[in-house]
Scaffold this motif. Structure first.
Motif, PDB file in Angstrom:
ATOM      1  N   SER A  13       0.823  -1.212   0.000  1.00 35.12           N
ATOM      2  CA  SER A  13       0.000   0.000   0.000  1.00 35.12           C
ATOM      3  C   SER A  13       0.859   1.266   0.000  1.00 35.12           C
ATOM      4  CB  SER A  13      -0.947   0.003   1.184  1.00 35.12           C
ATOM      5  OG  SER A  13      -0.197  -0.145   2.362  1.00 35.12           O
ATOM      6  N   ASP A  14       2.152   1.144   0.431  1.00 36.19           N
ATOM      7  CA  ASP A  14       3.018   2.334   0.369  1.00 36.19           C
ATOM      8  C   ASP A  14       3.730   2.431  -0.983  1.00 36.19           C
ATOM      9  OD1 ASP A  14       4.860   0.331   0.397  1.00 36.19           O
ATOM     10  OD2 ASP A  14       5.858   0.939   2.260  1.00 36.19           O
ATOM     11  N   LEU A  15       3.301   1.608  -1.918  1.00 36.27           N
ATOM     12  CA  LEU A  15       3.815   1.575  -3.290  1.00 36.27           C
ATOM     13  C   LEU A  15       5.200   0.943  -3.412  1.00 36.27           C
ATOM     14  CD1 LEU A  15       2.683   4.933  -4.949  1.00 36.27           C
ATOM     15  CD2 LEU A  15       1.545   2.717  -4.972  1.00 36.27           C
ATOM     16  N   SER A  16       5.737   0.378  -2.306  1.00 35.96           N
ATOM     17  CA  SER A  16       7.005  -0.345  -2.450  1.00 35.96           C
ATOM     18  C   SER A  16       6.702  -1.645  -3.203  1.00 35.96           C
ATOM     19  CB  SER A  16       7.618  -0.641  -1.080  1.00 35.96           C
ATOM     20  OG  SER A  16       6.737  -1.448  -0.337  1.00 35.96           O
ATOM     21  N   THR A  17       7.692  -2.140  -3.935  1.00 43.88           N
ATOM     22  CA  THR A  17       7.446  -3.317  -4.777  1.00 43.88           C
ATOM     23  C   THR A  17       8.503  -4.400  -4.549  1.00 43.88           C
ATOM     24  OG1 THR A  17       8.805  -2.444  -6.582  1.00 43.88           O
ATOM     25  CG2 THR A  17       6.453  -1.921  -6.644  1.00 43.88           C
TER      26      THR A  17
ATOM     27  N   GLY B  76      -0.176  11.628 -15.570  1.00 45.62           N
ATOM     28  CA  GLY B  76       0.823  10.783 -16.239  1.00 45.62           C
ATOM     29  C   GLY B  76       0.391   9.360 -16.531  1.00 45.62           C
ATOM     30  N   ILE B  77      -0.885   9.094 -16.703  1.00 48.91           N
ATOM     31  CA  ILE B  77      -1.237   7.698 -16.942  1.00 48.91           C
ATOM     32  C   ILE B  77      -1.159   7.366 -18.434  1.00 48.91           C
ATOM     33  CG2 ILE B  77      -2.669   7.553 -14.868  1.00 48.91           C
ATOM     34  CD1 ILE B  77      -5.114   7.549 -16.623  1.00 48.91           C
TER      35      ILE B  77
ATOM     36  N   ASP C 189       3.868  -4.948 -22.089  1.00 46.84           N
ATOM     37  CA  ASP C 189       2.832  -4.294 -21.290  1.00 46.84           C
ATOM     38  C   ASP C 189       3.182  -4.340 -19.803  1.00 46.84           C
ATOM     39  OD1 ASP C 189       0.623  -3.209 -22.658  1.00 46.84           O
ATOM     40  OD2 ASP C 189      -0.186  -5.203 -23.089  1.00 46.84           O
ATOM     41  N   VAL C 190       2.729  -3.324 -19.058  1.00 44.39           N
ATOM     42  CA  VAL C 190       2.656  -3.464 -17.607  1.00 44.39           C
ATOM     43  C   VAL C 190       1.191  -3.811 -17.347  1.00 44.39           C
ATOM     44  CG1 VAL C 190       2.916  -2.343 -15.376  1.00 44.39           C
ATOM     45  CG2 VAL C 190       4.489  -1.786 -17.250  1.00 44.39           C
ATOM     46  N   PHE C 191       0.976  -5.091 -17.049  1.00 45.64           N
ATOM     47  CA  PHE C 191      -0.378  -5.641 -16.997  1.00 45.64           C
ATOM     48  C   PHE C 191      -0.869  -5.707 -15.556  1.00 45.64           C
ATOM     49  CE2 PHE C 191      -3.016  -9.586 -16.576  1.00 45.64           C
ATOM     50  CZ  PHE C 191      -4.129  -9.108 -17.236  1.00 45.64           C
ATOM     51  N   TRP C 192      -2.086  -5.255 -15.339  1.00 45.27           N
ATOM     52  CA  TRP C 192      -2.672  -5.348 -13.993  1.00 45.27           C
ATOM     53  C   TRP C 192      -4.144  -5.690 -14.090  1.00 45.27           C
ATOM     54  CZ3 TRP C 192      -3.956  -0.835 -10.126  1.00 45.27           C
ATOM     55  CH2 TRP C 192      -4.324  -1.397  -8.887  1.00 45.27           C
ATOM     56  N   ASN C 193      -4.474  -6.910 -13.659  1.00 50.22           N
ATOM     57  CA  ASN C 193      -5.868  -7.284 -13.480  1.00 50.22           C
ATOM     58  C   ASN C 193      -6.130  -7.184 -11.986  1.00 50.22           C
ATOM     59  OD1 ASN C 193      -8.298  -8.528 -13.034  1.00 50.22           O
ATOM     60  ND2 ASN C 193      -7.802 -10.404 -14.151  1.00 50.22           N
ATOM     61  N   ALA C 194      -6.948  -6.213 -11.588  1.00 46.26           N
ATOM     62  CA  ALA C 194      -7.133  -5.913 -10.165  1.00 46.26           C
ATOM     63  C   ALA C 194      -8.162  -6.815  -9.487  1.00 46.26           C
ATOM     64  CB  ALA C 194      -7.547  -4.447 -10.009  1.00 46.26           C
ATOM     65  N   ALA C 195      -8.759  -7.755 -10.223  1.00 51.04           N
ATOM     66  CA  ALA C 195      -9.812  -8.596  -9.630  1.00 51.04           C
ATOM     67  C   ALA C 195      -9.234  -9.520  -8.555  1.00 51.04           C
ATOM     68  CB  ALA C 195     -10.489  -9.418 -10.723  1.00 51.04           C
ATOM     69  N   ASP C 196     -10.082  -9.928  -7.618  1.00 49.77           N
ATOM     70  CA  ASP C 196      -9.621 -10.781  -6.524  1.00 49.77           C
ATOM     71  C   ASP C 196      -9.632 -12.249  -6.954  1.00 49.77           C
ATOM     72  OD1 ASP C 196      -9.321 -10.499  -3.271  1.00 49.77           O
ATOM     73  OD2 ASP C 196      -9.981 -12.497  -3.939  1.00 49.77           O
ATOM     74  N   PRO C 197      -8.551 -12.985  -6.649  1.00 52.07           N
ATOM     75  CA  PRO C 197      -8.500 -14.396  -7.064  1.00 52.07           C
ATOM     76  C   PRO C 197      -9.429 -15.305  -6.270  1.00 52.07           C
ATOM     77  CG  PRO C 197      -6.463 -13.747  -5.969  1.00 52.07           C
ATOM     78  CD  PRO C 197      -7.293 -12.512  -6.078  1.00 52.07           C
ATOM     79  N   GLY C 198     -10.282 -14.738  -5.409  1.00 51.56           N
ATOM     80  CA  GLY C 198     -11.339 -15.535  -4.784  1.00 51.56           C
ATOM     81  C   GLY C 198     -12.466 -15.825  -5.773  1.00 51.56           C
TER      82      GLY C 198
ATOM     83  N   ILE D  58      -1.494   2.886 -11.122  1.00 52.32           N
ATOM     84  CA  ILE D  58      -1.573   3.017 -12.588  1.00 52.32           C
ATOM     85  C   ILE D  58      -0.549   4.038 -13.072  1.00 52.32           C
ATOM     86  CG2 ILE D  58      -3.034   3.782 -14.507  1.00 52.32           C
ATOM     87  CD1 ILE D  58      -5.420   2.552 -13.076  1.00 52.32           C
ATOM     88  N   GLU D  59      -0.419   5.124 -12.313  1.00 55.01           N
ATOM     89  CA  GLU D  59       0.505   6.174 -12.750  1.00 55.01           C
ATOM     90  C   GLU D  59       1.965   5.796 -12.495  1.00 55.01           C
ATOM     91  OE1 GLU D  59       0.575   9.787 -10.525  1.00 55.01           O
ATOM     92  OE2 GLU D  59       1.291  10.961 -12.239  1.00 55.01           O
ATOM     93  N   ARG D  60       2.285   5.502 -11.223  1.00 59.75           N
ATOM     94  CA  ARG D  60       3.695   5.318 -10.862  1.00 59.75           C
ATOM     95  C   ARG D  60       4.306   4.071 -11.472  1.00 59.75           C
ATOM     96  NH1 ARG D  60       4.249   7.477  -5.500  1.00 59.75           N
ATOM     97  NH2 ARG D  60       2.965   9.356  -5.475  1.00 59.75           N
ATOM     98  N   LEU D  61       3.528   2.991 -11.557  1.00 54.69           N
ATOM     99  CA  LEU D  61       4.107   1.770 -12.123  1.00 54.69           C
ATOM    100  C   LEU D  61       3.943   1.718 -13.637  1.00 54.69           C
ATOM    101  CD1 LEU D  61       3.856   1.015  -9.024  1.00 54.69           C
ATOM    102  CD2 LEU D  61       3.972  -1.311  -9.821  1.00 54.69           C
TER     103      LEU D  61
END
Ligand code: ATP
Ligand code: MG
Length: 549
Positions: free
Chosen positions: A51-55, A307-308, A235-244, A279-282
């Motif tokens: 959540s602090d954007l560290s990766t 910057g997105i 691509d920098v790909f992000w599917n934000a859906a929950d794997p539940g 979305i912006e920073r990564l």
């Protein structure tokens, strides 16, 4: 063949589908090999974001080693191939290790959504006959014996992270007892028809149904990532859906692992400002999420970051309302595309992004059948095709859809039989919709939610789509209630923007809006102003509960 004339699958794409089936649909198919071991050790599988954007980057080498340790531990704990192992975990590096460990052992994963309360958890653990459940420490309370969890529960609980209880078995301690080259952790091949996952449907229309997901389903998941989402290596790909849930498990975990597509895994709860920041920073270029995520982004006061650089944005799981599509063009710089699917098959109708398939999206369409699937709309009372533009049942052709994989619900032959026409030719999605002369599909409603008023068939979604265009309306659900004269009449349940009060005037405004923008006869006879709508834990509106009210 798409039953509206032209053949939409080019020969190159046909060839690609054949290649994918040749990888995943074989008697020797081995999930750990396909999802992990075949990728180079130093390739990044996931970038885990806090959540602090560290990766932290998680490579296939890390995953191979740690999941082999976990598979060895599972073997030692008596887990045999085919046994069920559940997870009650949020998105994290540990989750991916645990999943790959389960699959390496040839066992079957049962996902439990972390927003579930004990009844939903107990139901899934008992009905799947789970032997082990791996749980985040902050979820362990829900597994304590009580009304929904038996005192003599047959499953072993493993904590995924540290706990204060010294007696609690912990994942780290368990892993420390095994080395990555322990032969007990060797990958077990269960074959293309062997099971990977037992996943329950969302329960929007009643009790959730247990869907067995075979290894061969990976061919269709991989195909959707390529054709539907157009995820590319750069691509920098992000599917934000929950794997539940299906969309998150299939396309945020399984498809990226199968295809070796690096993707983002957010180890934190959803918030609109955090989503914008990531979305912006990564530098996310390819984003997928449920409509509620887009709606929350839209409603949030955070200004859209300058910057997105999104190239693709996709939505799935529920109808995408036009307000979101309109907003996305300027806010995201790309129009959100609607994609449609089910737990039973994954995605199979979509406004596909791949260059070879992309077309102009007609307003309100959820797209065309994806390569590997042939769909149609059948008339309600016969198994004949419905005329173009007329509402009927959305179906999948079982004979001409090589990527179709649904083997039937577990222990529910009657519910399985309800999914097919009598001759077995067509799989019935349970959804009503239509297809136009160009082969574009439009969602109308769940079969159960279709309203029949004075002989007219009305899809609640059409009416809801108009109601949400009103500035004061945040969400709306429309149902049919029995009426002596007309059979059924429409009533709307509407959630208003914070601080706005409902009343006769607003009710009349909304009725007029529907008459003007949809149809004179289909306006809601009553508008109920409510605080919230009844929803499944994954956020789908349960209209059957509104009808009962
Ligand atoms: P249950 O089967 O237990 O009632 P469910 O059908 O909601 O629950 P899922 O498999 O998660 O369980 O959801 C699939 C359904 O979601 C589809 O059949 C359809 O009704 C709806 N859906 C999914 N994507 C879309 C979309 N893009 N537009 C409209 N509806 C969609
Ligand atoms: Mg369903």
């Amino acid at each position: 063949m798409n039953y509206q004339g032209e053949k939409i699958i080019s020969s190159d794409i046909d060839e690609r589908i054949r290649q994918l089936l040749a990888q995943y649909d074989t008697p020797q198919a081995c999930a750990a090999e396909l999802l992990c071991d075949r990728h180079p050790d130093d390739t990044v599988a996931f970038t885990v974001v806090e959540s602090d954007l560290s990766t932290t980057d998680l490579t296939y080498g890390d995953l191979r080693r740690k999941s082999a340790q976990f598979a060895a531990a599972l073997a030692e704990l008596g887990i045999e191939p085919g046994d069920r192992v559940a997870t009650l975990m949020s998105k994290s590096a540990q989750l991916v290790v645990v999943l790959l460990g389960i699959w390496r052992r040839g066992a079957v994963h049962v996902p439990l959504f972390t927003a579930f309360a004990p009844p939903a958890i107990g139901f899934r653990l008992e009905s799947s006959d789970a032997k082990i459940v791996v749980s985040d420490a902050n979820q362990l309370d829900k597994l304590q014996p009580g009304e929904d969890i038996p005192a003599d529960a047959p499953w072993l609980v493993i904590a995924a992270d540290s706990t204060e209880n010294p007696a609690q078995l912990r994942l780290d301690d368990l892993l420390a007892g095994y080395t990555p080259d322990d032969p007990r952790g060797n990958a077990v091949a269960v074959g293309g028809r062997g099971l990977l996952v037992q996943l329950f449907t969302s329960g929007t229309t009643g009790t959730p149904k247990a869907v067995p997901v075979p290894v061969r389903a990976l061919a269709s998941f991989h195909a959707y990532l390529e054709f539907g989402l157009d995820a590319r290596p750069d691509d920098v790909f992000w599917n934000a859906a929950d794997p539940g849930w299906a969309y998150g498990l299939y396309y945020a975990i399984l498809a990226p692992l199968a295809s070796g597509t690096r993707s983002i895994l957010l180890h934190a709860g959803f918030s609109a400002p955090l989503t914008w920041q990531i979305i912006e920073r990564l530098g996310v270029t390819n984003f997928a999420a449920a409509p509620t995520v887009y709606r929350s982004l839209r409603a949030d006061p955070t200004p859209v970051p300058a910057g997105i650089s999104l190239r693709r944005a996709s939505s799935a799981g529920e109808p995408l309302t036009p307000d979101v599509v309109g907003w996305s063009k300027h806010a995201l710089g790309v129009e959100v595309h609607d994609h449609y699917g089910q737990t039973e098959h994954g995605m199979f109708i979509s406004n596909a992004w791949h260059d070879a398939l992309a077309t102009d999206v007609p307003a309100g369409s959820m797209g065309k059948p994806l390569p590997g699937f042939v769909c149609a709309v059948l008339a309600d009372d016969t198994d004949e095709f419905a005329a173009a533009g007329t509402m009927g049942r959305v179906v999948v052709d079982t004979v001409n859809s090589p990527l179709l994989w649904f083997p039937g619900y577990i222990d529910a032959p009657e519910k399985t039989a309800q999914r097919y026409t009598e001759d077995g030719r067509w799989y019935l999605t349970g959804d009503a919709g239509m297809v136009d002369a160009d082969g574009n599909y439009f969602f109308s409603a769940r079969d159960d939610d279709v309203i029949i008023m004075a002989g007219y068939r009305i899809g609640p979604f059409d009416v809801e789509s108009v109601l949400v265009l009103h500035d004061d309306v945040i969400e709306a659900a429309v149902v049919g209630l029995p009426d002596e004269l007309r059979g059924e009449v429409l009533e709307a349940f509407v959630v208003l923007r914070h601080g706005v009060a409902g009343g006769d005037e607003l009710e009349a405004d909304l009725q007029t809006l529907v008459k003007r923008k949809f149809a004179a006869h289909a306006y809601p006879r009553r508008v109920h102003f409510v605080q919230s709508l009844p929803k499944t834990p994954s956020g789908k509106v349960q209209r059957f509960l509104l009808r009962k009210q």
